[in-house]
Design a protein around this motif. Structure first.
Motif, PDB file in Angstrom:
ATOM      1  N   ARG A 175      45.284  28.971  34.748  1.00  0.00           N
ATOM      2  CA  ARG A 175      44.058  28.165  34.781  1.00  0.00           C
ATOM      3  C   ARG A 175      44.178  27.068  35.838  1.00  0.00           C
ATOM      4  O   ARG A 175      43.244  26.821  36.610  1.00  0.00           O
ATOM      5  N   ILE A 176      45.335  26.435  35.917  1.00  0.00           N
ATOM      6  CA  ILE A 176      45.571  25.392  36.926  1.00  0.00           C
ATOM      7  C   ILE A 176      45.439  25.986  38.328  1.00  0.00           C
ATOM      8  O   ILE A 176      44.783  25.417  39.202  1.00  0.00           O
ATOM      9  N   ALA A 227      42.247  26.862  43.416  1.00  0.00           N
ATOM     10  CA  ALA A 227      41.732  27.785  44.430  1.00  0.00           C
ATOM     11  C   ALA A 227      40.210  27.733  44.558  1.00  0.00           C
ATOM     12  O   ALA A 227      39.656  28.308  45.490  1.00  0.00           O
ATOM     13  N   ARG A 228      39.535  27.039  43.667  1.00  0.00           N
ATOM     14  CA  ARG A 228      38.058  27.033  43.681  1.00  0.00           C
ATOM     15  C   ARG A 228      37.441  26.675  45.003  1.00  0.00           C
ATOM     16  O   ARG A 228      36.502  27.291  45.440  1.00  0.00           O
ATOM     17  N   VAL A 265      38.898  29.761  47.911  1.00  0.00           N
ATOM     18  CA  VAL A 265      38.555  31.183  47.828  1.00  0.00           C
ATOM     19  C   VAL A 265      37.035  31.306  47.709  1.00  0.00           C
ATOM     20  O   VAL A 265      36.421  30.665  46.868  1.00  0.00           O
ATOM     21  N   PRO A 266      36.412  32.144  48.555  1.00  0.00           N
ATOM     22  CA  PRO A 266      34.958  32.276  48.490  1.00  0.00           C
ATOM     23  C   PRO A 266      34.492  32.896  47.174  1.00  0.00           C
ATOM     24  O   PRO A 266      35.180  33.751  46.611  1.00  0.00           O
ATOM     25  N   ARG A 267      33.345  32.462  46.696  1.00  0.00           N
ATOM     26  CA  ARG A 267      32.749  33.016  45.481  1.00  0.00           C
ATOM     27  C   ARG A 267      32.074  34.334  45.792  1.00  0.00           C
ATOM     28  O   ARG A 267      31.607  34.554  46.903  1.00  0.00           O
TER      29      ARG A 267
END
Length: 57
Positions: free
Chosen positions: A43-44, A49-50, A53-55
């Motif tokens: 989770r960390i 990476a939010r 890393v592209p959504r």
């Protein structure tokens, strides 16, 4: 940009396979006493990476 209905369905399917693979190959081999810590660490890493890393959508 938006996924089509079929694209959304495929993304959900892929996410389910991904979760199953994580459970099978990363979580199941660990002793039960280590699993929660591993999930917390994932989770960390995911939160870190939010912004990098592209959504998908």
């Amino acid at each position: 940009m938006r996924l089509t209905t079929l694209g959304e369905e495929k993304a959900v399917q892929a996410a389910r396979v991904h979760v199953a693979n994580i459970e099978q190959y990363f979580l199941a081999p660990l002793p039960a006493s280590h699993r929660q810590r591993f999930m917390d660490d994932l989770r960390i890493l995911s939160h870190a990476a939010r912004g990098v890393v592209p959504r998908l959508c």
